[in-house]
Design a protein around this motif. Structure first.
Motif, PDB file in Angstrom:
ATOM      1  N   ARG A 107      -9.905   5.881 -14.512  1.00 36.37           N
ATOM      2  CA  ARG A 107     -10.894   5.801 -15.487  1.00 36.37           C
ATOM      3  C   ARG A 107     -10.197   5.395 -16.916  1.00 36.37           C
ATOM      4  O   ARG A 107     -10.640   4.748 -17.847  1.00 36.37           O
ATOM      5  CB  ARG A 107     -11.592   7.178 -15.921  1.00 36.37           C
ATOM      6  CG  ARG A 107     -12.434   7.599 -14.736  1.00 36.37           C
ATOM      7  CD  ARG A 107     -13.521   8.753 -14.851  1.00 36.37           C
ATOM      8  NE  ARG A 107     -14.455   9.236 -13.849  1.00 36.37           N
ATOM      9  CZ  ARG A 107     -14.471   9.819 -13.208  1.00 36.37           C
ATOM     10  NH1 ARG A 107     -13.363  10.852 -13.443  1.00 36.37           N
ATOM     11  NH2 ARG A 107     -15.156  10.324 -12.228  1.00 36.37           N
ATOM     12  N   GLN A 108      -8.820   5.826 -16.876  1.00 41.73           N
ATOM     13  CA  GLN A 108      -8.101   5.748 -18.095  1.00 41.73           C
ATOM     14  C   GLN A 108      -7.643   4.150 -18.306  1.00 41.73           C
ATOM     15  O   GLN A 108      -6.752   3.726 -19.066  1.00 41.73           O
ATOM     16  CB  GLN A 108      -7.058   6.699 -18.374  1.00 41.73           C
ATOM     17  CG  GLN A 108      -7.589   8.138 -18.689  1.00 41.73           C
ATOM     18  CD  GLN A 108      -6.531   9.278 -18.532  1.00 41.73           C
ATOM     19  OE1 GLN A 108      -5.359   8.920 -18.536  1.00 41.73           O
ATOM     20  NE2 GLN A 108      -6.872  10.703 -18.586  1.00 41.73           N
ATOM     21  N   GLY A 109      -7.721   3.558 -16.936  1.00 44.32           N
ATOM     22  CA  GLY A 109      -6.964   2.260 -16.973  1.00 44.32           C
ATOM     23  C   GLY A 109      -5.680   2.276 -16.529  1.00 44.32           C
ATOM     24  O   GLY A 109      -4.951   1.145 -16.795  1.00 44.32           O
ATOM     25  N   ILE A 110      -5.284   3.471 -16.009  1.00 45.67           N
ATOM     26  CA  ILE A 110      -3.697   3.398 -15.817  1.00 45.67           C
ATOM     27  C   ILE A 110      -3.267   2.752 -14.420  1.00 45.67           C
ATOM     28  O   ILE A 110      -2.227   2.294 -14.015  1.00 45.67           O
ATOM     29  CB  ILE A 110      -3.073   4.999 -15.922  1.00 45.67           C
ATOM     30  CG1 ILE A 110      -3.382   5.473 -17.339  1.00 45.67           C
ATOM     31  CG2 ILE A 110      -1.797   5.198 -15.320  1.00 45.67           C
ATOM     32  CD1 ILE A 110      -2.999   6.943 -17.450  1.00 45.67           C
ATOM     33  N   VAL A 111      -4.210   3.084 -13.354  1.00 41.35           N
ATOM     34  CA  VAL A 111      -3.818   2.482 -12.314  1.00 41.35           C
ATOM     35  C   VAL A 111      -5.469   2.152 -11.424  1.00 41.35           C
ATOM     36  O   VAL A 111      -6.435   2.590 -11.776  1.00 41.35           O
ATOM     37  CB  VAL A 111      -3.313   3.623 -11.348  1.00 41.35           C
ATOM     38  CG1 VAL A 111      -4.262   4.916 -10.966  1.00 41.35           C
ATOM     39  CG2 VAL A 111      -2.881   3.226  -9.761  1.00 41.35           C
ATOM     40  N   LYS A 112      -4.957   1.182 -10.341  1.00 48.50           N
ATOM     41  CA  LYS A 112      -6.100   0.882  -9.624  1.00 48.50           C
ATOM     42  C   LYS A 112      -6.188   1.315  -8.141  1.00 48.50           C
ATOM     43  O   LYS A 112      -5.224   1.228  -7.431  1.00 48.50           O
ATOM     44  CB  LYS A 112      -6.122  -0.689  -9.458  1.00 48.50           C
ATOM     45  CG  LYS A 112      -7.137  -1.348  -8.669  1.00 48.50           C
ATOM     46  CD  LYS A 112      -8.631  -1.319  -9.285  1.00 48.50           C
ATOM     47  CE  LYS A 112      -9.687  -1.811  -8.220  1.00 48.50           C
ATOM     48  NZ  LYS A 112     -11.111  -1.734  -8.770  1.00 48.50           N
ATOM     49  N   LEU A 113      -7.201   2.152  -8.022  1.00 45.25           N
ATOM     50  CA  LEU A 113      -7.336   2.636  -6.542  1.00 45.25           C
ATOM     51  C   LEU A 113      -8.136   1.852  -5.415  1.00 45.25           C
ATOM     52  O   LEU A 113      -9.063   1.188  -5.829  1.00 45.25           O
ATOM     53  CB  LEU A 113      -7.864   4.043  -6.649  1.00 45.25           C
ATOM     54  CG  LEU A 113      -7.268   5.082  -7.784  1.00 45.25           C
ATOM     55  CD1 LEU A 113      -8.111   6.358  -7.888  1.00 45.25           C
ATOM     56  CD2 LEU A 113      -5.697   5.313  -7.430  1.00 45.25           C
ATOM     57  N   ASP A 114      -7.566   1.924  -4.291  1.00 46.60           N
ATOM     58  CA  ASP A 114      -8.515   1.431  -3.085  1.00 46.60           C
ATOM     59  C   ASP A 114      -8.408   2.811  -2.295  1.00 46.60           C
ATOM     60  O   ASP A 114      -7.533   2.780  -1.304  1.00 46.60           O
ATOM     61  CB  ASP A 114      -7.536   0.269  -2.394  1.00 46.60           C
ATOM     62  CG  ASP A 114      -8.212  -0.147  -1.176  1.00 46.60           C
ATOM     63  OD1 ASP A 114      -9.567   0.293  -0.882  1.00 46.60           O
ATOM     64  OD2 ASP A 114      -7.823  -0.817  -0.539  1.00 46.60           O
ATOM     65  N   ILE A 115      -9.599   3.054  -2.397  1.00 48.95           N
ATOM     66  CA  ILE A 115     -10.091   4.433  -1.278  1.00 48.95           C
ATOM     67  C   ILE A 115     -10.650   4.092  -0.173  1.00 48.95           C
ATOM     68  O   ILE A 115     -11.771   3.578  -0.183  1.00 48.95           O
ATOM     69  CB  ILE A 115     -10.832   5.329  -2.070  1.00 48.95           C
ATOM     70  CG1 ILE A 115     -10.214   5.896  -3.396  1.00 48.95           C
ATOM     71  CG2 ILE A 115     -11.343   6.740  -1.286  1.00 48.95           C
ATOM     72  CD1 ILE A 115     -11.033   6.908  -4.384  1.00 48.95           C
ATOM     73  N   ALA A 116      -9.778   4.124   0.858  1.00 51.19           N
ATOM     74  CA  ALA A 116     -10.271   3.681   2.257  1.00 51.19           C
ATOM     75  C   ALA A 116     -11.152   4.570   3.205  1.00 51.19           C
ATOM     76  O   ALA A 116     -11.655   4.286   4.154  1.00 51.19           O
ATOM     77  CB  ALA A 116      -9.084   3.325   3.106  1.00 51.19           C
ATOM     78  N   GLY A 117     -11.464   5.848   2.669  1.00 51.76           N
ATOM     79  CA  GLY A 117     -12.204   6.708   3.291  1.00 51.76           C
ATOM     80  C   GLY A 117     -11.480   7.612   4.256  1.00 51.76           C
ATOM     81  O   GLY A 117     -10.317   7.409   4.438  1.00 51.76           O
ATOM     82  N   GLY A 118     -12.111   7.922   5.493  1.00 51.55           N
ATOM     83  CA  GLY A 118     -11.661   8.816   6.230  1.00 51.55           C
ATOM     84  C   GLY A 118     -12.727   9.930   6.513  1.00 51.55           C
ATOM     85  O   GLY A 118     -13.519  10.041   5.659  1.00 51.55           O
TER      86      GLY A 118
END
Length: 486
Positions: A107-118
């Motif tokens: 949210r702070q723009g520090i990292v981009k996440l790709d949450i693949a689930g599980g």
């Protein structure tokens, strides 16, 4: 910064992973696990997939919060160098604190996440326990267990119970509400071939040897009202039932006006229990005072004017506003500054009265009203310079009272007696004593000594009329001596 891929490993062995998730793991260049204490990690390593872990971070810190924060910082550092695949037990967005911290970084723009689930552990848990979540359930974190979060009427699932120490903390929190013998179920590796359920009394929770990172503690709901008496909602349910159409006739008849005298009585009985330093009595009398609060709130709700939530909001909001040194950035040095701030904030919040003495009257105590009036007058300099002036005024009023006893009417005697009592309150104010407490103590002291006299009479002649006043006075003096020695 390279993107961070997050994959959930499910609640058990590798068979729970989808084919797509498995392929992603096979293609990943760099994989690191929050912990390698998971059957899927072991099987993936056996398939030739290299997986690092943060297990060493757990050994460095005494709190899980510090562990999670360091893991997140290390992940961000790794993402600067190359793409990272981060694997966690269960589903990434279910009971996974590191992911929540990472989401905040996103949210702070520090990292981009790709949450693949599980697959989360919830579905296999529900299947193993044969419970329907629509009945109401809570998912709580065993590492941050709070007694007031627990709703005893719902199914409780407690995750993150990694070891016996956490299990002990969870047990102690639960025993503040539940019976020690309340049956709970310890579920391990739900949905896998190693799934195991053990039902034990609550007090044995931390004595079970097989507790690991795949352990979930299940606490079934408590249906009986009598076993939920340590919950606020249960007491509210009791009061509502008393006031219901088919409830208690006496409770249904009560109004705010009719209950006033009971609130005063219960408050004084609480003060007496406090003075006697009787913890059991304090518990009982606090309950009686609380009963009055809940009755008034229920009457407000029944009449459609307000409810307990309004009472809680009003007092909670007031406490936050008037404690800026606790809930804000203001600084105070001592309790005197706290009281000054309180009064200043109170003045800003409330319309200023025409007289300093407005709003100072205490309907429950004339002594307290006198004290309040004198304190307010003293604030603007209407006061004796020292206690000697107060003593002189008492002597003056005392002589005037004696004169009225000889020559005055009942009305004038009452008036002069009031002046005497008012000057006594003034003396108490100078000495920083509570006249209300002093009167309560005097009444109790008289009662105790007179009870001794009564007992002495019963054990001897049996009738007060058989004694002279001097003989009764001797019993009184014995009572005084016994009081000094006890």
């Amino acid at each position: 910064m390279h993107p961070l891929t997050i994959i959930g490993l499910g609640a058990g062995d590798l068979d729970q992973l989808s084919l797509g998730t498995y392929r992603k793991l096979k293609k990943a260049n760099f994989i690191i696990a929050r912990t390698d204490q998971h059957p899927a990690v072991t099987e993936l390593k056996a398939d030739g997939i290299e997986i690092f872990s943060f297990d060493n971070v757990y050994e460095k810190h005494d709190s899980f919060q510090l562990v999670y924060e360091e893991i997140v910082e290390k992940l961000l550092q790794l993402c600067i160098e190359h793409p990272v695949t981060y694997v966690v037990p269960g589903h990434p967005l279910v009971a996974e604190k590191t992911i929540q911290l990472l989401v905040e970084k996103e949210r702070q723009g520090i990292v981009k996440l790709d949450i693949a689930g599980g697959n989360s552990f919830l579905d296999p848990i529900f299947a193993a326990l044969r419970i329907d979540p629509i009945e109401g359930f809570q998912l709580l974190d065993g590492t941050d267990m709070k007694r007031d979060e627990v709703n005893m009427s719902q199914h409780i699932l407690i995750g993150q119970v990694y070891d016996a120490f956490i299990a002990s903390e969870v047990k102690l929190s639960l025993m503040e509400k539940y019976d020690y013998e309340h049956l709970i179920t310890i579920v391990t590796a739900a949905g896998s071939v190693n799934e195991k359920l053990r039902t034990v009394p609550l007090f044995e929770l931390d004595r079970v040897t097989e507790i690991d990172n795949l352990t979930t503690v299940y606490v079934p709901p408590v249906a009986e009202m009598e076993k939920r008496l340590k919950e606020w909602s249960t007491f509210r349910e009791i009061i509502a039932k008393l006031r219901a159409p088919d409830g208690c006739p006496w409770d249904r008849e009560q109004t705010h006006e009719s209950l006033k005298k009971f609130l005063i009585e219960e408050a004084h009985e609480l003060l007496e229990a406090i003075n006697e330093e009787d913890d059991e009595a304090v518990i009982e009398e606090l309950g009686d005072v609380l009963l009055q609060v809940f009755l008034h709130a229920q009457i407000g709700e029944d009449d459609g004017y307000f409810a307990m939530e309004d009472v809680l909001q009003a007092i909670g909001s007031k406490m936050i506003r008037r404690h800026p040194h606790v809930f804000g950035d203001e600084r105070v040095v001592n309790s005197e500054e706290v009281l000054q701030n309180w009064q200043e904030i109170k003045k800003r919040e409330k319309p200023q009265p025409e007289s300093l003495l407005d709003n100072q009257k205490s309907y429950s105590s004339s002594l307290l009203t006198s004290m309040n009036y004198q304190k307010e007058a003293a604030k603007v300099g209407f006061d004796w310079p020292d206690i000697n002036g107060a003593f002189d005024k008492f002597e003056e009023e005392w002589q005037e009272f004696r004169m009225e006893i000889k020559n005055g009417t009942k009305s004038s005697q009452t008036d002069e007696l009031g002046d005497v009592l008012f000057t006594l309150v003034n003396l108490a104010r100078f000495l920083k004593l509570s006249p209300e407490e002093a009167m309560i103590h005097a009444n109790q002291k008289f009662k105790t000594r007179f009870n001794f006299v009564e007992k002495s009479v019963r054990n001897d002649k049996g009738n007060f009329l058989d004694y002279t006043l001097d003989e009764l006075e001797s019993f009184w003096q014995l009572a005084k001596e016994e009081g000094k020695n006890s």
